[in-house]
Design a protein around this motif. Structure first.
Motif, short mmCIF file in Angstrom:
data_model
loop_
_atom_site.label_atom_id
_atom_site.label_comp_id
_atom_site.label_asym_id
_atom_site.label_seq_id
_atom_site.Cartn_x
_atom_site.Cartn_y
_atom_site.Cartn_z
N ALA A 268 -6.48 37.14 18.70
CA ALA A 268 -6.29 38.71 19.51
C ALA A 268 -6.95 38.52 20.78
N ARG A 269 -8.09 37.48 21.30
CA ARG A 269 -8.35 37.31 22.63
C ARG A 269 -7.50 36.25 23.53
N PHE A 270 -6.31 35.26 22.98
CA PHE A 270 -6.11 34.85 23.67
C PHE A 270 -4.77 34.70 23.37
N ALA A 271 -3.65 34.05 24.70
CA ALA A 271 -2.26 34.02 23.94
C ALA A 271 -2.46 32.37 22.90
N THR A 272 -1.34 32.45 22.30
CA THR A 272 -1.29 31.90 21.10
C THR A 272 -1.31 30.21 21.89
N HIS A 273 -0.62 29.92 22.91
CA HIS A 273 -0.14 28.26 23.23
C HIS A 273 -1.13 28.63 24.04
N ARG A 274 -1.88 29.17 24.80
CA ARG A 274 -3.04 28.77 25.68
C ARG A 274 -4.32 28.80 24.67
N THR A 275 -4.73 28.99 23.40
CA THR A 275 -5.50 28.68 22.53
C THR A 275 -5.59 27.13 22.15
N MET A 276 -3.84 26.98 21.57
CA MET A 276 -3.56 25.24 21.51
C MET A 276 -4.32 24.81 23.01
N TYR A 277 -3.87 24.74 23.85
CA TYR A 277 -4.02 23.53 24.55
C TYR A 277 -5.41 23.15 24.64
N PHE A 278 -6.35 24.50 24.35
CA PHE A 278 -7.69 24.46 24.44
C PHE A 278 -8.06 23.05 23.63
N VAL A 279 -7.43 23.40 22.01
CA VAL A 279 -8.32 22.60 21.08
C VAL A 279 -7.25 21.46 20.86
N LEU A 280 -6.50 21.27 21.06
CA LEU A 280 -5.17 19.82 21.07
C LEU A 280 -6.50 19.30 22.07
N SER A 281 -6.38 19.28 23.04
CA SER A 281 -7.49 18.78 23.86
C SER A 281 -8.28 18.49 22.84
N LEU A 282 -9.37 19.35 22.69
CA LEU A 282 -11.02 18.45 21.75
C LEU A 282 -10.21 17.90 20.71
N LEU A 283 -9.60 17.92 20.12
CA LEU A 283 -8.89 17.15 18.68
C LEU A 283 -8.88 15.74 19.36
N ALA A 284 -7.66 15.67 20.37
CA ALA A 284 -7.42 14.27 21.12
C ALA A 284 -9.00 13.73 21.75
N LEU A 285 -10.45 14.19 21.73
CA LEU A 285 -11.64 14.01 22.38
C LEU A 285 -12.15 13.36 21.00
N ASP A 286 -12.03 14.67 20.03
CA ASP A 286 -12.24 13.65 18.82
C ASP A 286 -12.01 12.86 18.22
N LEU A 287 -10.49 12.27 18.54
CA LEU A 287 -9.80 11.11 17.82
C LEU A 287 -10.20 9.99 18.80
N LEU A 288 -10.75 10.30 20.63
CA LEU A 288 -10.90 9.05 21.60
C LEU A 288 -12.28 8.39 20.79
N VAL A 289 -13.59 9.55 20.81
CA VAL A 289 -15.05 9.45 20.05
C VAL A 289 -14.05 8.48 18.89
N MET A 290 -14.03 9.14 17.73
CA MET A 290 -13.66 8.10 17.16
C MET A 290 -13.39 6.47 17.30
N GLY A 291 -12.27 6.42 18.29
CA GLY A 291 -12.23 4.88 18.24
C GLY A 291 -13.05 4.31 19.57
N LEU A 292 -13.63 4.52 20.08
CA LEU A 292 -14.91 4.13 21.13
C LEU A 292 -15.73 4.11 19.55
N THR A 293 -16.30 4.47 18.53
CA THR A 293 -17.16 4.67 18.06
C THR A 293 -16.49 2.84 16.96
N THR A 294 -15.33 2.97 16.19
CA THR A 294 -14.82 2.07 16.09
C THR A 294 -15.24 0.96 16.70
N ALA A 295 -14.42 0.77 17.65
CA ALA A 295 -14.85 -0.32 18.57
C ALA A 295 -16.03 -0.79 18.62
#
Length: 405
Positions: A268-295
């Motif tokens: 309702a507030r942002f363009a769909t694709h712009r929201t996806m940039y943001f959320v995909l980036s957060l999810l990438a950061l989330d998996l990066l933290v998981m990788g670093l924690t596992t290491a």
């Protein structure tokens, strides 16, 4: 941009839509039921992580291929019979998987399960969009709510049944699918066939449209990250079926809540694709933290004076991942339904074919990377895939802007 409906308006639906939504809940329970028992299967059948992950790969690969065919099947026998055929196939192959004595047998029967899943899932979304009131947005929210509910309850039930035996969740899926079968048979009226027959080649022709192709390839790499978290994390958490069930219950609850409540707010507030940039980036950061924690493999994070263990960080990351995935699920589905000037069933088949291929590659490759190198590499690969998904989405942004403004 039009003002979005209130939350209650999305759920004022005819009985036909609720019947299919119920079956969607049951179908996605089936996916979540298996997750808590992956390590139990590996131990009981003396299989490596990559061998057990083939349960997901065979399931997703057959589902992907059959997604192309399911539209043609539906146009010949009608949506209702396609849904019933898919559910019946799942009932049979889920029960057979429970009788298996080797990991190869489980993998084979999961492939048959994927055949039924493709017939059901590709048709279910198109039917809900067709029979629901309130347009595509309300239909997608209802579908994603059902999906999220199934994914959240599934691991919890799978953990309970898996604590008894790893075979329990497979038999549980069979019973639940049978309930879904009868719900569709009784509650869903006959749905008209498409006005024209759909060819097996139609989904591939649909991918010529840059908007749909952009969404599909974005979903391929997103799904790689999704199934890295969903299918591989149980092997690094090292918890029993009960524990894994509760962890992924939390993941599924967050996915359901964010897909229904938060995703529409962003739309309702942002363009769909712009929201996806943001959320995909957060999810990438989330998996990066998981990788670093596992290491690192030991407490590495202090918050409010509390030392967080590696397991606590991984569990928190899984649940946060559910938040991001809930938003992405709704945005990707809505965007795909609007991305190409073709029938919804054709667009769904084309998109799902590409998307599920990403889900097929991720579990097995994550297992192989963990065995050949170390578990953290699997999460880094998932991170890289999500970064690529952002780049793909950005490259096709001009084909999407017109659709969302």
């Amino acid at each position: 941009m039009q003002k979005h409906k209130g939350f209650r308006d999305h759920f004022r639906q005819p009985h036909a839509a609720w019947a299919v939504a119920f079956a969607v809940v049951v179908a996605f329970m089936g996916l979540g039921l298996v997750d808590p028992i992956l390590t139990s299967i590996a131990k009981s059948l003396k299989a490596s992580p990559s061998q057990v992950e083939l349960l997901f790969t065979s399931y997703m690969l057959v589902t992907a291929v059959m997604m192309v065919i399911s539209g043609a099947v539906s146009s010949k026998i009608g949506p209702k019979w396609t849904l019933l055929s898919g559910l019946f196939i799942i009932v049979v192959f889920a029960a057979l998987a429970g009788t298996s004595n080797t990991v190869a047998q489980v993998v084979l029967f999961r492939g048959g399960w994927g055949l039924g899943n493709a017939l059901f899932i590709s048709t279910a979304l198109a039917v809900i969009v067709g029979v629901a009131s309130g347009g595509t947005e309300s239909a997608v929210i209802l579908y994603e709510a059902a999906l999220g509910l199934g994914l959240s309850v599934g691991p919890l039930l799978g953990g309970q049944l898996g604590a008894i035996s790893w075979r329990g969740p497979f038999y549980g899926v069979s019973v639940l699918m049978l309930i879904g079968f009868f719900a569709i048979a009784v509650m869903l009226p006959k749905v008209p066939k498409p006005k024209r027959s759909i060819s097996v080649l139609d989904p591939f022709r649909a991918l010529r449209h840059k908007g749909l192709r952009t969404m599909a390839v974005t979903a391929f790499f997103y799904n790689y990250g999704f199934y890295t978290l969903f299918a591989f994390t149980p092997f690094v958490l090292k918890m029993n079926a009960h524990g894994l069930g509760f962890v992924f219950f939390g993941w599924g609850v967050m996915m359901a809540v964010f897909s229904v409540f938060v995703a529409p707010w962003f739309e309702a507030r942002f363009a769909t694709h712009r929201t996806m940039y943001f959320v995909l980036s957060l999810l990438a950061l989330d998996l990066l933290v998981m990788g670093l924690t596992t290491a690192v493999g030991k407490p590495i994070f202090v918050a409010l004076g509390i030392m967080w263990s590696a397991r606590a960080i991984l569990i928190t990351s899984v649940i946060l991942g559910g938040c991001f995935m809930g938003i992405m699920a709704t945005l990707l589905t809505t965007g795909t339904m609007e991305a190409a000037p073709v029938e919804r069933s054709v667009a769904s088949s084309a998109y799902s074919f590409v998307r599920f291929l990403g889900g097929a590659v991720a579990p097995w490759l994550a297992g192989r990377l963990a065995e050949s190198f170390n578990p953290s590499i699997a999460f880094y690969a998932g991170t890289a895939a999500l970064v690529v998904s952002v780049l793909v989405l950005f490259s096709g942004r001009k084909s999407l802007i017109a659709k969302h403004h």
